[in-house]
Design a protein around this motif. Sequence first.
Motif, short mmCIF file in Angstrom:
data_model
loop_
_atom_site.label_atom_id
_atom_site.label_comp_id
_atom_site.label_asym_id
_atom_site.label_seq_id
_atom_site.Cartn_x
_atom_site.Cartn_y
_atom_site.Cartn_z
N ASP A 32 -6.15 8.04 2.37
CA ASP A 32 -6.82 8.68 2.10
C ASP A 32 -7.16 9.85 2.95
OD1 ASP A 32 -7.72 7.15 -0.08
OD2 ASP A 32 -9.58 6.62 0.83
N GLU A 77 -9.34 -2.58 15.05
CA GLU A 77 -9.00 -1.95 13.72
C GLU A 77 -8.61 -0.31 13.27
OE1 GLU A 77 -13.09 -3.67 12.08
OE2 GLU A 77 -13.25 -1.55 11.83
N GLU A 99 -8.69 -8.64 4.04
CA GLU A 99 -8.78 -7.24 3.20
C GLU A 99 -10.28 -6.18 3.24
OE1 GLU A 99 -9.06 -10.49 -0.98
OE2 GLU A 99 -10.75 -9.88 -0.16
N LYS A 100 -10.48 -6.48 4.20
CA LYS A 100 -11.02 -5.21 4.91
C LYS A 100 -9.87 -4.26 5.64
CE LYS A 100 -13.93 -3.56 9.03
NZ LYS A 100 -14.89 -3.93 9.65
N LEU A 110 -6.81 -3.85 4.70
CA LEU A 110 -6.61 -3.05 4.01
C LEU A 110 -7.75 -2.20 3.35
CD1 LEU A 110 -5.02 -5.85 1.52
CD2 LEU A 110 -3.74 -4.94 2.92
N SER A 111 -8.91 -1.79 3.82
CA SER A 111 -9.43 -0.38 3.01
C SER A 111 -9.35 1.00 4.22
CB SER A 111 -10.77 -1.69 2.87
OG SER A 111 -11.33 -1.76 3.90
N LYS A 168 -6.36 2.45 3.31
CA LYS A 168 -6.61 2.98 2.64
C LYS A 168 -7.67 3.94 3.09
CE LYS A 168 -6.42 3.63 -1.86
NZ LYS A 168 -7.03 5.43 -1.72
N PHE A 169 -7.90 4.18 3.67
CA PHE A 169 -8.90 5.19 5.18
C PHE A 169 -8.10 6.24 4.57
CE2 PHE A 169 -11.61 7.80 6.84
CZ PHE A 169 -10.53 7.83 8.55
N TYR A 171 0.35 4.24 -2.82
CA TYR A 171 -0.46 5.21 -1.86
C TYR A 171 -0.46 6.07 -0.83
CZ TYR A 171 -3.71 2.52 -4.43
OH TYR A 171 -4.09 0.86 -5.37
N SER A 190 -4.75 1.42 12.20
CA SER A 190 -4.87 3.00 11.48
C SER A 190 -4.25 2.93 11.07
CB SER A 190 -6.17 3.30 11.45
OG SER A 190 -6.28 3.89 12.25
N MET A 238 0.69 -1.18 0.08
CA MET A 238 -0.16 -0.10 0.10
C MET A 238 0.48 1.33 -0.29
SD MET A 238 -2.94 -0.93 0.12
CE MET A 238 -4.15 0.29 0.38
#
Length: 246
Positions: A219, A142, A208-209, A211-212, A215-216, A25, A146, A22
């Motif tokens: 962002d 979670e 996979e959650k 990884l999202s 990504k948040f 990004y 992050s 990742m």
Amino acid sequence: MNDAVDKTPWSKNEFKAQLLGMERYYHIHHPYHVLMNEGKLNEAQIRGWVANRYYYQICIPIKDAAIMANCPDRKTRALWIQRILEHDGHADNPGGIEAWIQLGQAVGLGREEIVSEEYVLPGVRFSVDAYVNFARRADWHEAASSSLTELFAPNIHQQRLDNWPSHYPWVDLKGYKYFRKRLSEARRDVKHGLEITLDWYRTREEQEKMLSILKFKLDVLWTMADSMYMAYMHHMPPYYNIDSNI
Ligand code: AHQ
């Protein structure tokens, strides 16, 4: 014909490799940081970045306190509290927020104009607040995971230490304390964050959650830089065309 979707969980090494992938990004690749690293920013663009990032820095301990408030595990809290102490300061250690204010002064900002947050752009504030609010309401594992954008942070801190003195000789050397401090702190934080993450997410769907979630957070960092690019590179801060005295 339905493609057989592979749902086999990644091994810890495969999962870690996915996280490291990742990096593409990470905000080190944002034009604002690329131009910064190439010595192409002027004093106002450096000052704008420091003044806006101050808001991110003061929110990190609030974010970490939200994670602790949601975490029932004493062992985890005993480690996580280090992050708050390192930013807010403790005993005779003035802390990272104080070091960030020193960076602000080193680039020519006054203490009052930094802590007043008068230069903080709406887009920066909203991005940072999204991160803090995520940490408040998400499961603590979670929220903890992050923070793993810091897997990539030592590189960006090292870049500043390597390149700013020659690109921006007008910056007082006292300002570099924060970047030096974070080099070792980020590595220690990442070790703990990675341990929590590689243990917690077991199924492929959960991995996979994660990884999202990462990504948040990527962002959040990218959008902060977008807001600064509009304001300080394009000279188009919010309402620039509406209100002439902006
Ligand atoms: O100075 C930074 C910092 O204290 C933190 C804490 C961590 C988190 O908990 O999300 N992330 C982070 C980051 C810091 N500096 C950023 C930079 O570019 O200087 C990088 C940022 C991160 O990668 O999340």
